[in-house]
Design a protein around this motif. Structure first.
Motif, PDB file in Angstrom:
ATOM      1  N   TYR A 154     -24.420  25.232 -12.064  1.00  0.00           N
ATOM      2  CA  TYR A 154     -23.421  25.329 -13.123  1.00  0.00           C
ATOM      3  C   TYR A 154     -22.125  24.682 -12.672  1.00  0.00           C
ATOM      4  N   PRO A 155     -21.241  24.263 -13.545  1.00  0.00           N
ATOM      5  CA  PRO A 155     -21.360  24.241 -15.003  1.00  0.00           C
ATOM      6  C   PRO A 155     -22.182  23.047 -15.458  1.00  0.00           C
ATOM      7  N   LYS A 188     -17.967  18.331 -14.349  1.00  0.00           N
ATOM      8  CA  LYS A 188     -16.828  17.412 -14.404  1.00  0.00           C
ATOM      9  C   LYS A 188     -16.426  16.984 -13.004  1.00  0.00           C
ATOM     10  N   GLU A 189     -16.116  17.929 -12.127  1.00  0.00           N
ATOM     11  CA  GLU A 189     -15.698  17.590 -10.766  1.00  0.00           C
ATOM     12  C   GLU A 189     -16.456  18.376  -9.701  1.00  0.00           C
ATOM     13  N   VAL A 190     -16.732  19.648  -9.959  1.00  0.00           N
ATOM     14  CA  VAL A 190     -17.370  20.507  -8.952  1.00  0.00           C
ATOM     15  C   VAL A 190     -18.670  21.073  -9.512  1.00  0.00           C
ATOM     16  N   ARG A 194     -26.451  27.877  -6.638  1.00  0.00           N
ATOM     17  CA  ARG A 194     -26.732  29.176  -6.020  1.00  0.00           C
ATOM     18  C   ARG A 194     -28.241  29.298  -5.840  1.00  0.00           C
ATOM     19  N   VAL A 195     -28.666  29.568  -4.620  1.00  0.00           N
ATOM     20  CA  VAL A 195     -30.080  29.746  -4.306  1.00  0.00           C
ATOM     21  C   VAL A 195     -30.305  31.199  -3.930  1.00  0.00           C
TER      22      VAL A 195
END
Length: 77
Positions: A44-45, A49-51, A55-56
């Motif tokens: 996510y997201p 856009k930038e980051v 999550r595993v």
């Protein structure tokens, strides 16, 4: 090829090869155990856009490698 809907539990896979002369051979059968509750990945997201957050969650500890590509298959750096 990726199985789009594996069954929970043992899944059995093999490759069927058909030669030009019609001869059929099969690869060795392999077993893949699938349990969706023991491994999950959240990204996510969307859209990013930038980051990008990844999550595993897994019952098995270890090191994982993640490869991120664009729609054309080009790897991000």
């Amino acid at each position: 090829m990726i199985d789009p809907s594996p069954a929970i539990g043992n899944n059995f896979y093999r490759i069927k090869q058909v030669d030009l002369d019609g001869t059929i051979t099969y690869s060795t059968t392999i077993t893949i155990y699938y349990n969706p509750s023991t491994f999950s990945v959240s990204v996510y997201p969307n859209p990013v856009k930038e980051v990008l957050n990844v999550r595993v969650n897994s019952a098995v500890t270890g090191r994982y490698t993640i490869s991120i590509t664009d729609m054309a298959g080009k790897k991000s750096v």
